[in-house]
Design an enzyme around this catalytic site. Structure first.
Site, PDB file in Angstrom:
ATOM      1  N   THR A  92      25.319  -8.823  21.250  1.00 56.98           N
ATOM      2  CA  THR A  92      26.020  -7.576  21.598  1.00 56.98           C
ATOM      3  C   THR A  92      27.070  -7.951  22.653  1.00 56.98           C
ATOM      4  O   THR A  92      26.934  -7.603  23.819  1.00 56.98           O
ATOM      5  CB  THR A  92      25.045  -6.516  22.150  1.00 56.98           C
ATOM      6  N   PHE A 250      16.371 -14.890  43.726  1.00 61.11           N
ATOM      7  CA  PHE A 250      17.688 -14.401  43.331  1.00 61.11           C
ATOM      8  C   PHE A 250      18.559 -14.104  44.548  1.00 61.11           C
ATOM      9  O   PHE A 250      19.265 -13.107  44.608  1.00 61.11           O
ATOM     10  CB  PHE A 250      17.549 -13.152  42.451  1.00 61.11           C
ATOM     11  N   GLY A 258      27.276 -15.889  36.525  1.00 60.86           N
ATOM     12  CA  GLY A 258      27.854 -15.880  35.179  1.00 60.86           C
ATOM     13  C   GLY A 258      26.767 -15.899  34.135  1.00 60.86           C
ATOM     14  O   GLY A 258      25.668 -15.395  34.349  1.00 60.86           O
ATOM     15  N   CYS A 261      24.843 -12.958  30.017  1.00 57.63           N
ATOM     16  CA  CYS A 261      24.334 -11.587  30.181  1.00 57.63           C
ATOM     17  C   CYS A 261      24.918 -10.813  31.358  1.00 57.63           C
ATOM     18  O   CYS A 261      25.457  -9.726  31.171  1.00 57.63           O
ATOM     19  CB  CYS A 261      22.813 -11.619  30.300  1.00 57.63           C
ATOM     20  N   LYS A 264      28.626  -9.526  31.053  1.00 55.34           N
ATOM     21  CA  LYS A 264      28.884  -8.516  30.007  1.00 55.34           C
ATOM     22  C   LYS A 264      28.087  -7.239  30.266  1.00 55.34           C
ATOM     23  O   LYS A 264      28.574  -6.137  29.996  1.00 55.34           O
ATOM     24  CB  LYS A 264      28.616  -9.081  28.609  1.00 55.34           C
TER      25      LYS A 264
HETATM   26  N1  LIG Z   1      20.561 -15.093  26.228  1.00 57.68           N
HETATM   27  C1  LIG Z   1      19.713 -14.460  27.032  1.00 57.68           C
HETATM   28  O1  LIG Z   1      19.223 -15.020  28.015  1.00 57.68           O
HETATM   29  C2  LIG Z   1      19.329 -13.036  26.764  1.00 57.68           C
HETATM   30  C3  LIG Z   1      18.241 -12.485  27.462  1.00 57.68           C
HETATM   31  C4  LIG Z   1      17.894 -11.141  27.226  1.00 57.68           C
HETATM   32  C5  LIG Z   1      18.621 -10.378  26.320  1.00 57.68           C
HETATM   33  N2  LIG Z   1      19.669 -10.945  25.664  1.00 57.68           N
HETATM   34  C6  LIG Z   1      20.360 -10.125  24.661  1.00 57.68           C
HETATM   35  O2  LIG Z   1      19.847 -10.507  23.371  1.00 57.68           O
HETATM   36  C7  LIG Z   1      20.880 -10.425  22.373  1.00 57.68           C
HETATM   37  C8  LIG Z   1      21.029 -11.780  21.709  1.00 57.68           C
HETATM   38  O3  LIG Z   1      21.450 -12.720  22.673  1.00 57.68           O
HETATM   39  P1  LIG Z   1      21.343 -14.298  22.439  1.00 57.68           P
HETATM   40  O4  LIG Z   1      21.779 -14.950  23.697  1.00 57.68           O
HETATM   41  O5  LIG Z   1      20.039 -14.625  21.839  1.00 57.68           O
HETATM   42  O6  LIG Z   1      22.492 -14.501  21.329  1.00 57.68           O
HETATM   43  P2  LIG Z   1      22.863 -15.836  20.556  1.00 57.68           P
HETATM   44  O7  LIG Z   1      24.332 -15.802  20.388  1.00 57.68           O
HETATM   45  O8  LIG Z   1      22.216 -17.012  21.189  1.00 57.68           O
HETATM   46  O9  LIG Z   1      22.147 -15.649  19.113  1.00 57.68           O
HETATM   47  C9  LIG Z   1      22.445 -14.621  18.242  1.00 57.68           C
HETATM   48  C10 LIG Z   1      22.099 -15.053  16.827  1.00 57.68           C
HETATM   49  O10 LIG Z   1      22.299 -13.938  15.957  1.00 57.68           O
HETATM   50  C11 LIG Z   1      22.865 -14.420  14.747  1.00 57.68           C
HETATM   51  N3  LIG Z   1      23.532 -13.316  14.055  1.00 57.68           N
HETATM   52  C12 LIG Z   1      24.714 -12.723  14.345  1.00 57.68           C
HETATM   53  N4  LIG Z   1      24.959 -11.724  13.466  1.00 57.68           N
HETATM   54  C13 LIG Z   1      23.920 -11.693  12.610  1.00 57.68           C
HETATM   55  C14 LIG Z   1      23.596 -10.895  11.476  1.00 57.68           C
HETATM   56  N5  LIG Z   1      24.415  -9.929  11.066  1.00 57.68           N
HETATM   57  N6  LIG Z   1      22.447 -11.168  10.817  1.00 57.68           N
HETATM   58  C15 LIG Z   1      21.628 -12.153  11.223  1.00 57.68           C
HETATM   59  N7  LIG Z   1      21.880 -12.936  12.282  1.00 57.68           N
HETATM   60  C16 LIG Z   1      23.000 -12.711  12.973  1.00 57.68           C
HETATM   61  C17 LIG Z   1      23.794 -15.529  15.192  1.00 57.68           C
HETATM   62  O11 LIG Z   1      24.111 -16.410  14.125  1.00 57.68           O
HETATM   63  C18 LIG Z   1      22.963 -16.186  16.292  1.00 57.68           C
HETATM   64  O12 LIG Z   1      22.137 -17.209  15.768  1.00 57.68           O
HETATM   65  C19 LIG Z   1      22.121  -9.934  23.121  1.00 57.68           C
HETATM   66  O13 LIG Z   1      22.157  -8.528  23.022  1.00 57.68           O
HETATM   67  C20 LIG Z   1      21.862 -10.334  24.555  1.00 57.68           C
HETATM   68  O14 LIG Z   1      22.535  -9.513  25.482  1.00 57.68           O
HETATM   69  C21 LIG Z   1      20.036 -12.251  25.849  1.00 57.68           C
HETATM   70  O1  LIG Z   2      19.877 -16.968  43.310  1.00 55.93           O
HETATM   71  C1  LIG Z   2      20.655 -17.050  42.343  1.00 55.93           C
HETATM   72  C2  LIG Z   2      20.248 -16.816  41.010  1.00 55.93           C
HETATM   73  C3  LIG Z   2      21.208 -16.897  40.004  1.00 55.93           C
HETATM   74  N1  LIG Z   2      22.496 -17.197  40.292  1.00 55.93           N
HETATM   75  C4  LIG Z   2      23.501 -17.240  39.205  1.00 55.93           C
HETATM   76  O2  LIG Z   2      23.404 -16.048  38.443  1.00 55.93           O
HETATM   77  C5  LIG Z   2      23.729 -16.292  37.083  1.00 55.93           C
HETATM   78  C6  LIG Z   2      22.628 -15.776  36.171  1.00 55.93           C
HETATM   79  O3  LIG Z   2      21.464 -16.540  36.386  1.00 55.93           O
HETATM   80  P1  LIG Z   2      20.074 -16.167  35.662  1.00 55.93           P
HETATM   81  O4  LIG Z   2      19.797 -14.739  35.897  1.00 55.93           O
HETATM   82  O5  LIG Z   2      19.069 -17.154  36.061  1.00 55.93           O
HETATM   83  O6  LIG Z   2      20.495 -16.447  34.146  1.00 55.93           O
HETATM   84  P2  LIG Z   2      20.336 -15.713  32.747  1.00 55.93           P
HETATM   85  O7  LIG Z   2      19.639 -16.669  31.866  1.00 55.93           O
HETATM   86  O8  LIG Z   2      21.689 -15.230  32.368  1.00 55.93           O
HETATM   87  O9  LIG Z   2      19.341 -14.466  32.970  1.00 55.93           O
HETATM   88  C7  LIG Z   2      19.773 -13.154  33.300  1.00 55.93           C
HETATM   89  O10 LIG Z   2      20.248 -12.471  32.161  1.00 55.93           O
HETATM   90  C8  LIG Z   2      19.276 -12.372  31.087  1.00 55.93           C
HETATM   91  C9  LIG Z   2      19.980 -11.727  29.920  1.00 55.93           C
HETATM   92  O11 LIG Z   2      20.054 -10.349  30.022  1.00 55.93           O
HETATM   93  C10 LIG Z   2      18.084 -11.571  31.580  1.00 55.93           C
HETATM   94  O12 LIG Z   2      17.146 -11.455  30.528  1.00 55.93           O
HETATM   95  C11 LIG Z   2      17.478 -12.280  32.791  1.00 55.93           C
HETATM   96  O13 LIG Z   2      16.387 -11.505  33.292  1.00 55.93           O
HETATM   97  C12 LIG Z   2      18.565 -12.413  33.862  1.00 55.93           C
HETATM   98  O14 LIG Z   2      18.044 -13.128  34.986  1.00 55.93           O
HETATM   99  C13 LIG Z   2      23.960 -17.810  36.971  1.00 55.93           C
HETATM  100  O15 LIG Z   2      25.351 -18.066  37.025  1.00 55.93           O
HETATM  101  C14 LIG Z   2      23.251 -18.358  38.205  1.00 55.93           C
HETATM  102  O16 LIG Z   2      23.792 -19.579  38.668  1.00 55.93           O
HETATM  103  C15 LIG Z   2      22.900 -17.437  41.590  1.00 55.93           C
HETATM  104  O17 LIG Z   2      24.084 -17.697  41.863  1.00 55.93           O
HETATM  105  N2  LIG Z   2      21.957 -17.350  42.587  1.00 55.93           N
END
Ligand SMILES: NC(=O)c1ccc[n+]([C@@H]2O[C@H](COP(=O)([O-])OP(=O)(O)OC[C@H]3O[C@@H](n4cnc5c(N)ncnc54)[C@H](O)[C@@H]3O)[C@@H](O)[C@H]2O)c1
Ligand SMILES: O=c1ccn([C@@H]2O[C@H](COP(=O)(O)OP(=O)(O)O[C@H]3O[C@H](CO)[C@@H](O)[C@H](O)[C@H]3O)[C@@H](O)[C@H]2O)c(=O)[nH]1
EC number: 1.1.1.22
Length: 437
Positions: A92, A250, A258, A261, A264
């Site tokens: 998303t 944190f 950055g 997540c 955005k």
């Molecule tokens: N990355 C994280 O740490 C994290 C944590 C919590 C929530 N989220 C949320 O989870 C969602 C997914 O994030 P992500 O980082 O896993 O994404 P990602 O880009 O790593 O993976 C998404 C996958 O979905 C597939 N895809 C895209 N369109 C599709 C379709 N129409 N049918 C089937 N597969 C399809 C892509 O090929 C890809 O493999 C986002 O909404 C994100 O905000 C991400």
């Molecule tokens: O004390 C801290 C902790 C984090 N960061 C920065 O913050 C950003 C995000 O870090 P982190 O939150 O560990 O990474 P993500 O894997 O993006 O996880 C966040 O985003 C995910 C996607 O939504 C959520 O699921 C998680 O709970 C949330 O922590 C990175 O640039 C880190 O370097 C700092 O600068 N200082």
């Protein structure tokens, strides 16, 4: 309602972790993706993303017969012989106006609406704005299917451990039984389960991520003020963190937050607030403070280059958005690199998890190649190995002596002993005795 099977659509960080972990606790899981090459690799046991323990769970799940991979959501659904819990884990991303782009979610719902077995539950695990579950239910147009919001809180780099040891599981639906059924899929994890309505569950995810982002912008702003006033942000964090109302986690200052997540999701909530006519200056300020943090790092480097970056040779240590991942999405390291390059700096970078081509900088495969000939070196990602570099060699290789440590990671006295000046964030620089900067 009974559910016998789990289908996960999207095999990225969230989908593959969800599928492999749910299979590991005994569920029968099919993972689907739109990307044929990815499905082929997963079937061969190859995991593209850097996540501790994930490849092992994938191969274990495949071997046990609890986990398989199918190309496309619809083909995965039509093989189900009864009700399923179908998790949407598709991207998303940020749309042009900052809003969450829901096209992948809508596309999958359209693809499966007429083939989902009666009694199934459609679970939105992707991060989606408040109201999406209701919209998905409308799109489905099926009163025999419940929609449940089940946001995911895992962090990249520790995805498996976060998924298997969650602080909480949040499930929200206007059909409470369906929410409880989805919560029940996590029984083996022994986590607190928060059962609520769909809108509140959707809001939890944005409220949590935006709070975390705000906390980091706050600590980065405090760090900037510490620099002006001669205080040490490390001592300040230590002093604040003992208060359980604040907590230690944190709270690390850095080059800005950055990743895929926080940037955005903050923009998406700001956009939702604006669309609702609701002023949310706190959130706007958290975003602006983050952009200012990138500029703050660049100003430090510029000053150390004598006031101009044109032609300066800068070595960058780290390009990933944090340590433990090779994900470059919205990396603050790349944001800083972009600003440095825009002012004419020549950039050479090293990251232990990243290789290949990047625009605006030359990526090398050895930290000592990145610092060689550099006027200034900037540590942008907190990889532990950067703290144990051979500082004598670094001093010999660099053209200049200044290192900007945006993660407060480096051993200041070791650097000073080798004639290097270290400029951390939120605390005084440590410079060799004979020099004044
Ligand atoms: N990355 C994280 O740490 C994290 C944590 C919590 C929530 N989220 C949320 O989870 C969602 C997914 O994030 P992500 O980082 O896993 O994404 P990602 O880009 O790593 O993976 C998404 C996958 O979905 C597939 N895809 C895209 N369109 C599709 C379709 N129409 N049918 C089937 N597969 C399809 C892509 O090929 C890809 O493999 C986002 O909404 C994100 O905000 C991400
Ligand atoms: O004390 C801290 C902790 C984090 N960061 C920065 O913050 C950003 C995000 O870090 P982190 O939150 O560990 O990474 P993500 O894997 O993006 O996880 C966040 O985003 C995910 C996607 O939504 C959520 O699921 C998680 O709970 C949330 O922590 C990175 O640039 C880190 O370097 C700092 O600068 N200082």
């Amino acid at each position: 309602m009974s559910t016998r099977r789990v289908i996960v659509v999207g095999t990225g960080y969230v989908g593959l972790t969800t599928g492999a972990c749910l299979a590991s606790v005994g569920h029968r899981v099919t993972c689907a993706d739109i990307d044929p090459a990815k499905i082929a690799r997963l079937r061969a046991g190859q995991v593209d993303i850097l996540e501790t323990g994930l490849a092992e769970l994938v191969s274990g799940g495949t071997a046990s017969g609890n986990l398989d991979f199918v190309l496309g959501a619809r083909p995965a659904v039509v093989t189900a012989d009864g009700p399923v819990a179908l998790f949407l884990c598709v991207p998303t991303p940020m749309g042009a106006g900052g809003e969450a782009d829901l096209r992948a979610v809508e596309s999958v719902v359209g693809e499966i609406a007429d083939v989902l077995p009666a009694g199934s539950v459609l679970v939105t695990k992707s991060t989606v704005p408040v109201g999406t579950a209701a919209r998905v239910a409308d799109m489905l147009g099926r009163d025999d299917i419940a929609v449940v919001s089940n946001p995911e809180f895992l962090r990249e780099g520790s995805a498996v451990s976060d998924f298997l040891n969650p602080d909480r599981v949040v499930v929200g639906s206007d059909d409470r039984a369906a929410a409880e059924l989805v919560g029940g899929l996590y029984d083996a994890l022994n986590a607190p389960v928060v059962v609520t309505d769909a809108a509140s569950a959707e809001m939890v995810k944005y409220a949590a991520n935006c709070y975390l982002a705000t906390k980091l912008s706050y600590v980065n702003a405090i760090a900037g003020l510490c620099e002006r006033l001669g205080a040490d942000v490390e001592a300040v964090i230590e002093g604040m963190g003992h208060d359980p109302r604040i907590g230690r986690s944190f709270l690390r200052p850095g080059p800005g937050w950055g990743g895929s997540c926080l940037p955005k999701d903050t923009r998406a909530l700001a956009q939702v607030a604006e669309a609702a006519g609701y002023a949310f200056p706190l959130l706007d300020a958290a975003i602006d403070t983050n952009l200012a943090q990138h500029a703050h790092v660049v100003a430090k480097v510029r000053r150390l280059c004598g006031g101009a970056l044109a032609g300066a040779r800068i070595g960058l240590l780290g390009v990933a958005f944090k340590a433990g991942t090779n994900d470059l999405r919205d990396s603050p390291a790349l944001a800083v690199a972009e600003l440095l390059a825009a002012e004419g700096a020549e950039l050479t970078a090293y990251d232990p998890a990243v290789n290949g081509e990047l625009s605006r900088l030359s990526l090398v495969d050895d930290p000592y190649l990145a610092v060689k000939g550099a006027d200034v070196v900037v540590v942008l990602t907190e990889w532990p190995e950067f703290a144990t570099l051979d500082w004598s060699l670094v001093a010999e290789l660099m053209a200049g002596q200044s290192i900007v440590d945006t993660r407060n990671l480096l051993p200041l006295n070791d650097l000073r002993a080798e004639g290097l000046a270290c400029h951390p964030i939120g605390r005084a620089p440590v410079v060799p005795a004979a020099r004044s900067l």
